[in-house]
Design an enzyme around this catalytic site. Structure first.
Site, short mmCIF file in Angstrom:
data_model
loop_
_atom_site.label_atom_id
_atom_site.label_comp_id
_atom_site.label_asym_id
_atom_site.label_seq_id
_atom_site.Cartn_x
_atom_site.Cartn_y
_atom_site.Cartn_z
CB VAL A 155 34.62 42.58 44.53
CG1 VAL A 155 35.32 43.13 43.30
CG2 VAL A 155 33.68 43.65 45.08
CE1 TYR B 60 32.08 31.81 43.19
CE2 TYR B 60 30.06 33.12 43.22
CZ TYR B 60 30.70 31.91 43.01
OH TYR B 60 29.99 30.82 42.60
CD1 TRP B 61 28.93 39.31 39.66
CD2 TRP B 61 30.38 40.99 39.36
NE1 TRP B 61 28.46 40.08 38.62
CE2 TRP B 61 29.33 41.12 38.41
CE3 TRP B 61 31.40 41.94 39.36
CZ2 TRP B 61 29.29 42.15 37.48
CZ3 TRP B 61 31.36 42.97 38.45
CH2 TRP B 61 30.31 43.07 37.51
CG HIS B 62 35.49 41.18 38.88
ND1 HIS B 62 35.00 41.90 39.95
CD2 HIS B 62 35.61 42.07 37.86
CE1 HIS B 62 34.85 43.17 39.59
NE2 HIS B 62 35.21 43.30 38.34
N GLY B 63 34.81 36.42 38.57
CA GLY B 63 35.20 35.14 37.96
C GLY B 63 35.71 34.11 38.93
#
Length: 364
Positions: free
Chosen positions: A324, A326-329
């Site tokens: 989560v 990593y996916w958010h930035g």
């Protein structure tokens, strides 16, 4: 009256919505209702073609090519039917969004930063859709491969209501519901649409009131007012911010959810009011329901989940929050945010386990 300009997400999507996205969503609604009325059997393909055209119009041929390339690579890797390889491919594709040279090249495709960010947000969300399809492909036998064709992948990836910002809907749910042919009533759909639009306008009006009157985000961006405020005032500001976040997502997810309903699909439940939540676990289950289902189905359960040993449960939960973040930035503050949420969930579940012991219950 001027508004608080510091909430980038709200300002960004409202601006895009007014300019083009709402008109394209209205076009999707028209194509959807006409295809349901006249050619129900071909509805997925009509909506796929419309989604591709809308993508091309908004992101240009290069943006469209990037998303198509991601889908093609994901589908090609899924042919090996190895979940680990699929995940590796997804993470590599996601990591390309953070390579400075690639970022600069993509920026040159557009005249404004807003257009580049639209591509960035869209590709980030499409990565999750590609991952969902590919993992479902890996897990299903040869008999079900016809419903997991490349054409179905394109219908899923280019489905326009969820295209730019979600909400997330796993492929197995999407394909089952999209293939199901139901009796179509224009009158019923019209009443759903009218009630839905009234509700969305109410939420939008409430969010605009908060933006114009409360200046929550402007206060947060300046240190002196926060240093001067009492603890009670700081607590009130924190509550106001999460309440605005809740109302904002009622609008941002409410519009696509209404269109999903109009298409005969069941959308993920809208966010639960944060004032009613008292636990980390409930927050994650009830706020972004689509993302929660994705994380549970594709990361948490395959890695062991709550049915395994304590160590494996800790690991699967940590891996879920790591993804989560990593996916958010993947910025440092997101890793801290993910770690604190992981800690909150672990402490909460640990206390629940302790309280479930019969000896402790007897003491209570």
């Amino acid at each position: 009256m001027s508004q608080d300009p510091m909430d980038f997400e709200w300002s960004y999507w409202i601006e895009w919505g007014r300019e083009r996205i709402l008109w394209l969503l209205a076009g999707h609604l028209l194509v959807s209702q006409v295809s349901r009325l006249l050619v129900e059997k071909y509805k997925p393909w009509c909506l796929m073609v419309y989604g591709m055209a809308a993508c091309w119009l908004l992101l240009g041929i290069k943006g469209f090519a990037v998303i198509l390339l991601h889908a093609t690579i994901s589908f090609a890797v899924a042919q090996f039917q190895l979940s680990l390889l699929t995940w590796l491919c997804s993470l590599i594709l996601l990591s390309t969004l953070r390579i400075p040279a690639v970022e600069e090249a993509k920026r040159k495709w557009y005249d404004t930063e807003n257009e580049y960010y639209l591509l960035l947000f869209t590709v980030s969300v499409r990565c999750l859709f590609c991952t969902s399809f590919s993992l479902e492909y890996c897990w299903h036998g040869p008999a079900q491969k016809s419903s997991h064709s490349f054409l179905w992948m394109l219908a899923y990836v280019f489905y326009y209501p969820t295209f730019h910002n979600g909400p997330l809907m796993n492929f197995d749910e999407f394909s089952k519901q999209m293939r199901r042919q139901e009796a179509f009533s224009l009158k019923t759909n019209l009443s759903i649409l009218i009630v839905g639009i009234i509700r969305i306008f109410f939420w939008w009006f409430l969010a605009e009131l908060m933006i114009h009157l409360m200046y929550i985000h402007a206060l947060y961006s300046s240190a002196p007012p926060l240093e001067a405020a009492s603890y009670w005032a700081l607590g009130g500001l924190a509550l106001a911010q999460v309440l605005f976040f809740y109302v904002k997502y009622l609008v941002l997810y409410g519009v696509p959810a209404l269109l999903l309903q109009m298409d005969g699909l069941k959308p993920p439940a809208l966010p639960c009011c944060v004032s009613l939540m008292h636990s980390f676990t409930k927050m994650w289950r009830s706020f972004d329901v689509g993302l929660h289902r994705f994380l549970v189905r594709y990361i948490y359960v395959p890695m062991g989940g709550s049915q395994s040993s304590l160590l494996q449960t800790l690991f699967s939960t940590a891996l879920t929050f790591a993804f989560v973040s990593y996916w958010h930035g993947g910025q440092s503050y997101l890793w801290y945010w993910g770690a604190l949420n992981w800690l909150g969930v672990i402490v909460e579940n640990g206390v629940k386990r302790i309280l479930s012991v019969s000896f402790i219950q007897d003491l209570i």
